[in-house]
Design a protein around this motif. Structure first.
Motif, PDB file in Angstrom:
ATOM      1  N   PHE A  55      44.483 -15.569  26.486  1.00 39.26           N
ATOM      2  CA  PHE A  55      45.570 -16.026  27.357  1.00 39.26           C
ATOM      3  C   PHE A  55      45.274 -15.712  28.819  1.00 39.26           C
ATOM      4  CE2 PHE A  55      49.713 -15.304  29.456  1.00 39.26           C
ATOM      5  CZ  PHE A  55      50.298 -16.544  29.246  1.00 39.26           C
ATOM      6  N   LEU A  56      44.864 -14.481  29.107  1.00 31.21           N
ATOM      7  CA  LEU A  56      44.642 -14.086  30.494  1.00 31.21           C
ATOM      8  C   LEU A  56      43.466 -14.842  31.114  1.00 31.21           C
ATOM      9  CD1 LEU A  56      45.257 -10.215  30.497  1.00 31.21           C
ATOM     10  CD2 LEU A  56      46.875 -12.079  30.935  1.00 31.21           C
ATOM     11  N   ALA A  57      42.431 -15.110  30.332  1.00 29.95           N
ATOM     12  CA  ALA A  57      41.287 -15.856  30.856  1.00 29.95           C
ATOM     13  C   ALA A  57      41.654 -17.293  31.190  1.00 29.95           C
ATOM     14  CB  ALA A  57      40.141 -15.833  29.847  1.00 29.95           C
ATOM     15  N   ALA A  58      42.631 -17.847  30.459  1.00 31.25           N
ATOM     16  CA  ALA A  58      43.029 -19.242  30.680  1.00 31.25           C
ATOM     17  C   ALA A  58      43.954 -19.407  31.886  1.00 31.25           C
ATOM     18  CB  ALA A  58      43.714 -19.782  29.429  1.00 31.25           C
ATOM     19  N   LEU A  59      44.648 -18.343  32.276  1.00 31.19           N
ATOM     20  CA  LEU A  59      45.631 -18.461  33.355  1.00 31.19           C
ATOM     21  C   LEU A  59      45.033 -18.957  34.675  1.00 31.19           C
ATOM     22  CD1 LEU A  59      47.918 -15.327  32.806  1.00 31.19           C
ATOM     23  CD2 LEU A  59      48.524 -17.730  32.446  1.00 31.19           C
ATOM     24  N   PRO A  60      43.915 -18.377  35.158  1.00 29.80           N
ATOM     25  CA  PRO A  60      43.348 -18.880  36.421  1.00 29.80           C
ATOM     26  C   PRO A  60      42.956 -20.350  36.354  1.00 29.80           C
ATOM     27  CG  PRO A  60      42.407 -16.743  35.853  1.00 29.80           C
ATOM     28  CD  PRO A  60      43.169 -17.214  34.659  1.00 29.80           C
ATOM     29  N   VAL A  61      42.559 -20.825  35.163  1.00 33.70           N
ATOM     30  CA  VAL A  61      42.237 -22.246  35.006  1.00 33.70           C
ATOM     31  C   VAL A  61      43.468 -23.093  35.304  1.00 33.70           C
ATOM     32  CG1 VAL A  61      41.458 -24.025  33.391  1.00 33.70           C
ATOM     33  CG2 VAL A  61      40.462 -21.728  33.292  1.00 33.70           C
ATOM     34  N   LEU A  62      44.610 -22.671  34.792  1.00 30.10           N
ATOM     35  CA  LEU A  62      45.854 -23.394  35.072  1.00 30.10           C
ATOM     36  C   LEU A  62      46.189 -23.360  36.554  1.00 30.10           C
ATOM     37  CD1 LEU A  62      48.312 -22.479  32.172  1.00 30.10           C
ATOM     38  CD2 LEU A  62      46.692 -24.360  32.357  1.00 30.10           C
ATOM     39  N   GLU A  71      52.163 -17.783  41.588  1.00 24.66           N
ATOM     40  CA  GLU A  71      53.081 -16.654  41.394  1.00 24.66           C
ATOM     41  C   GLU A  71      53.182 -16.308  39.912  1.00 24.66           C
ATOM     42  OE1 GLU A  71      54.165 -18.680  45.180  1.00 24.66           O
ATOM     43  OE2 GLU A  71      53.800 -19.336  43.102  1.00 24.66           O
ATOM     44  N   GLY A  72      53.257 -17.346  39.070  1.00 25.32           N
ATOM     45  CA  GLY A  72      53.297 -17.105  37.636  1.00 25.32           C
ATOM     46  C   GLY A  72      51.993 -16.546  37.107  1.00 25.32           C
ATOM     47  N   VAL A  73      50.876 -17.090  37.602  1.00 23.36           N
ATOM     48  CA  VAL A  73      49.562 -16.606  37.175  1.00 23.36           C
ATOM     49  C   VAL A  73      49.423 -15.111  37.446  1.00 23.36           C
ATOM     50  CG1 VAL A  73      47.075 -16.737  37.592  1.00 23.36           C
ATOM     51  CG2 VAL A  73      48.442 -18.840  37.460  1.00 23.36           C
ATOM     52  N   TRP A  74      49.762 -14.695  38.676  1.00 16.45           N
ATOM     53  CA  TRP A  74      49.621 -13.272  39.035  1.00 16.45           C
ATOM     54  C   TRP A  74      50.613 -12.405  38.251  1.00 16.45           C
ATOM     55  CZ3 TRP A  74      45.138 -12.846  40.590  1.00 16.45           C
ATOM     56  CH2 TRP A  74      44.566 -13.659  41.570  1.00 16.45           C
ATOM     57  N   ALA A  75      51.824 -12.916  38.043  1.00 15.48           N
ATOM     58  CA  ALA A  75      52.823 -12.139  37.293  1.00 15.48           C
ATOM     59  C   ALA A  75      52.337 -11.846  35.881  1.00 15.48           C
ATOM     60  CB  ALA A  75      54.155 -12.901  37.253  1.00 15.48           C
ATOM     61  N   PHE A  76      51.873 -12.894  35.176  1.00 15.75           N
ATOM     62  CA  PHE A  76      51.444 -12.726  33.787  1.00 15.75           C
ATOM     63  C   PHE A  76      50.133 -11.957  33.694  1.00 15.75           C
ATOM     64  CE2 PHE A  76      53.645 -17.042  33.476  1.00 15.75           C
ATOM     65  CZ  PHE A  76      54.882 -16.456  33.241  1.00 15.75           C
ATOM     66  N   LEU A  77      49.222 -12.207  34.638  1.00 19.70           N
ATOM     67  CA  LEU A  77      47.937 -11.513  34.627  1.00 19.70           C
ATOM     68  C   LEU A  77      48.112 -10.008  34.808  1.00 19.70           C
ATOM     69  CD1 LEU A  77      45.271 -13.580  36.653  1.00 19.70           C
ATOM     70  CD2 LEU A  77      44.982 -12.573  34.388  1.00 19.70           C
ATOM     71  N   TRP A 110      56.229  -5.442  38.463  1.00 21.95           N
ATOM     72  CA  TRP A 110      55.205  -6.379  38.905  1.00 21.95           C
ATOM     73  C   TRP A 110      55.648  -7.825  38.620  1.00 21.95           C
ATOM     74  CZ3 TRP A 110      50.741  -6.428  41.655  1.00 21.95           C
ATOM     75  CH2 TRP A 110      49.905  -7.541  41.516  1.00 21.95           C
ATOM     76  N   VAL A 111      56.165  -8.056  37.420  1.00 28.04           N
ATOM     77  CA  VAL A 111      56.670  -9.384  37.061  1.00 28.04           C
ATOM     78  C   VAL A 111      57.781  -9.809  38.014  1.00 28.04           C
ATOM     79  CG1 VAL A 111      57.962 -10.678  35.312  1.00 28.04           C
ATOM     80  CG2 VAL A 111      56.040  -9.243  34.622  1.00 28.04           C
ATOM     81  N   LEU A 112      58.717  -8.899  38.268  1.00 27.29           N
ATOM     82  CA  LEU A 112      59.868  -9.231  39.102  1.00 27.29           C
ATOM     83  C   LEU A 112      59.458  -9.486  40.545  1.00 27.29           C
ATOM     84  CD1 LEU A 112      62.446  -6.692  37.641  1.00 27.29           C
ATOM     85  CD2 LEU A 112      62.196  -9.120  37.122  1.00 27.29           C
ATOM     86  N   PHE A 113      58.423  -8.787  41.013  1.00 29.34           N
ATOM     87  CA  PHE A 113      57.929  -9.012  42.375  1.00 29.34           C
ATOM     88  C   PHE A 113      57.454 -10.452  42.538  1.00 29.34           C
ATOM     89  CE2 PHE A 113      54.236  -9.230  45.222  1.00 29.34           C
ATOM     90  CZ  PHE A 113      54.829  -8.842  46.417  1.00 29.34           C
ATOM     91  N   TRP A 114      56.733 -10.966  41.554  1.00 31.54           N
ATOM     92  CA  TRP A 114      56.151 -12.304  41.665  1.00 31.54           C
ATOM     93  C   TRP A 114      57.118 -13.412  41.281  1.00 31.54           C
ATOM     94  CZ3 TRP A 114      52.022 -13.213  44.412  1.00 31.54           C
ATOM     95  CH2 TRP A 114      51.086 -12.190  44.601  1.00 31.54           C
ATOM     96  N   LEU A 115      57.995 -13.147  40.321  1.00 31.43           N
ATOM     97  CA  LEU A 115      58.903 -14.200  39.848  1.00 31.43           C
ATOM     98  C   LEU A 115      60.243 -14.203  40.566  1.00 31.43           C
ATOM     99  CD1 LEU A 115      58.292 -14.273  35.981  1.00 31.43           C
ATOM    100  CD2 LEU A 115      57.150 -15.564  37.792  1.00 31.43           C
ATOM    101  N   ILE A 218      56.223  -8.507  26.553  1.00 26.29           N
ATOM    102  CA  ILE A 218      56.492  -8.644  27.990  1.00 26.29           C
ATOM    103  C   ILE A 218      56.154 -10.049  28.485  1.00 26.29           C
ATOM    104  CG2 ILE A 218      54.254  -7.859  28.885  1.00 26.29           C
ATOM    105  CD1 ILE A 218      55.986  -6.257  30.993  1.00 26.29           C
ATOM    106  N   THR A 219      55.161 -10.698  27.874  1.00 22.21           N
ATOM    107  CA  THR A 219      54.814 -12.051  28.303  1.00 22.21           C
ATOM    108  C   THR A 219      55.896 -13.046  27.918  1.00 22.21           C
ATOM    109  OG1 THR A 219      52.454 -11.536  28.093  1.00 22.21           O
ATOM    110  CG2 THR A 219      53.062 -13.859  28.195  1.00 22.21           C
ATOM    111  N   LEU A 220      56.426 -12.938  26.707  1.00 19.30           N
ATOM    112  CA  LEU A 220      57.527 -13.817  26.302  1.00 19.30           C
ATOM    113  C   LEU A 220      58.748 -13.606  27.197  1.00 19.30           C
ATOM    114  CD1 LEU A 220      57.160 -13.441  22.439  1.00 19.30           C
ATOM    115  CD2 LEU A 220      56.834 -15.552  23.732  1.00 19.30           C
ATOM    116  N   ALA A 221      59.050 -12.351  27.498  1.00 17.42           N
ATOM    117  CA  ALA A 221      60.193 -12.063  28.379  1.00 17.42           C
ATOM    118  C   ALA A 221      59.959 -12.618  29.777  1.00 17.42           C
ATOM    119  CB  ALA A 221      60.444 -10.560  28.431  1.00 17.42           C
TER     120      ALA A 221
END
Length: 337
Positions: A55-62, A71-77, A110-115, A218-221
């Motif tokens: 999942f994490l490797a695919a995020l930068p591709v998106l 913002e979502g990429v950095w939050a989830f990563l 960290w999630v809340l900072f980005w989202l 945490i990712t689902l949340a």
């Protein structure tokens, strides 16, 4: 089109899980059954790292393909990597509960900072903006989801099936609602889990471990908070779809707290654990979990997204039978040995 990327991701996760299983067997990273276990056969653990890496490797591709805002990429990563590393270290040894909790809240912030915290929520037609209180509630929600997913990962396949069903269901609802920009996060997660599920389906050949279960929680949340910023109905839909895990874990926690038990200690008193012992197998409980998601929770979430059913009303309709089911299967009761 990037749809070809999804089956490739599942294959990558499948291969990574195979390698992690070999590593676990070579390193004696084995879950040995004890009095608090729901399994009876020593089984390798730590396979959830395959989900994390895929999942994490695919995020930068998106991000590079403009399929997900950065913002979502950095939050989830950031949050996913931190939680997974903590879980991986705990799988290999032991980290004191206070340090784990500190790491969990760090990931949440960290999630809340980005989202941007908790989006305004619609309740009975009124828009509720919670401001700073929303940040605090969202942080608690993220940490609770992280830990409850860990608690609910106690029998073969159940946490994987839940993640796949929830992610594919919300992706369907995003499509129906026209929120195509939100599709990729849950779809990536679903296919990352599918590759692992091949090895984790009952009877499991490898367990997820804390690295995988905490990461999924945490990712689902975080994905649900992201959806809420698009429309309040999507946040309610996420809460409905996650109902099986939220209800069982919460009912169990509340009943154990009332009895004065130490809630951080390992136990086998969740409803799904009592059910697996009653039927003598994990498979029926895991399959029924998926069935409840598809035939009960998804239609209610659809009504919230498409017909204007109030979100809180939808949650109550969805949860009341789940609470009764949890009580029927003795969720939170003391186990008589």
């Amino acid at each position: 089109m990037l749809w070809w990327f999804l089956p490739v991701l599942a294959v990558v996760s499948l291969g990574l899980t195979w390698m992690l299983r070999r590593y676990a067997l070579a390193s004696s990273l084995i879950d040995v059954p004890n009095a608090r276990s729901s399994h009876t056969v020593p089984t390798p653990r730590g396979g959830g790292v395959a989900i994390v890496l895929s999942f994490l490797a695919a995020l930068p591709v998106l991000g590079l393909m403009d399929r997900m805002p950065w913002e979502g990429v950095w939050a989830f990563l950031g949050a996913g990597a931190l939680v997974a590393v903590l879980g991986f270290l705990d799988d290999h040894g032991h980290i004191a509960a206070r340090w784990r909790l500190l790491g969990h809240f760090t990931a949440a912030f960290w999630v809340l900072f980005w989202l941007g915290g908790l989006a305004p929520v619609s309740i009975f037609g009124f828009i509720l903006e919670l401001g700073p209180l929303g940040y605090a509630l969202a942080a608690l929600y993220l940490v609770w989801m992280l830990n409850l997913y860990n608690f609910m990962d106690g029998i073969d396949g159940i946490a994987s099936v839940e993640a796949v069903c929830v992610c594919l269901s919300i992706a369907l609802l995003y499509s129906i609602g026209g929120a195509f920009d939100l599709l990729w996060g849950p779809m990536l997660l679903a296919f990352s889990v599918l590759g692992f599920l091949y090895w984790n389906f009952p009877p499991a050949k490898i367990f997820m471990g804390d690295a995988g279960s905490g990461f999924l929680g945490i990712t689902l949340a975080a994905l649900s908070l992201q959806g809420g910023w698009s429309s309040s109905v999507y946040f309610w839909a996420w809460l409905i779809l996650l109902g099986v895990f939220i209800v069982d874990a919460t009912v169990t926690l509340v009943r154990r707290l009332i009895r004065g038990e130490k809630v951080y200690e390992a136990h086998r008193s969740h409803g799904y654990q009592f059910a697996s012992r009653r039927y003598g197998r994990h498979l029926p409980v895991t399959l029924v979990t998926g069935l409840i998601n598809v035939v009960w929770l998804l239609p209610i979430a659809y009504l919230v997204v498409k017909t204007g059913l109030d979100g809180l009303t939808g949650v109550l309709i969805a949860y009341v039978p789940l609470v009764l089911l949890a009580l029927k299967f003795r969720a939170g009761e003391a186990e008589v040995r």
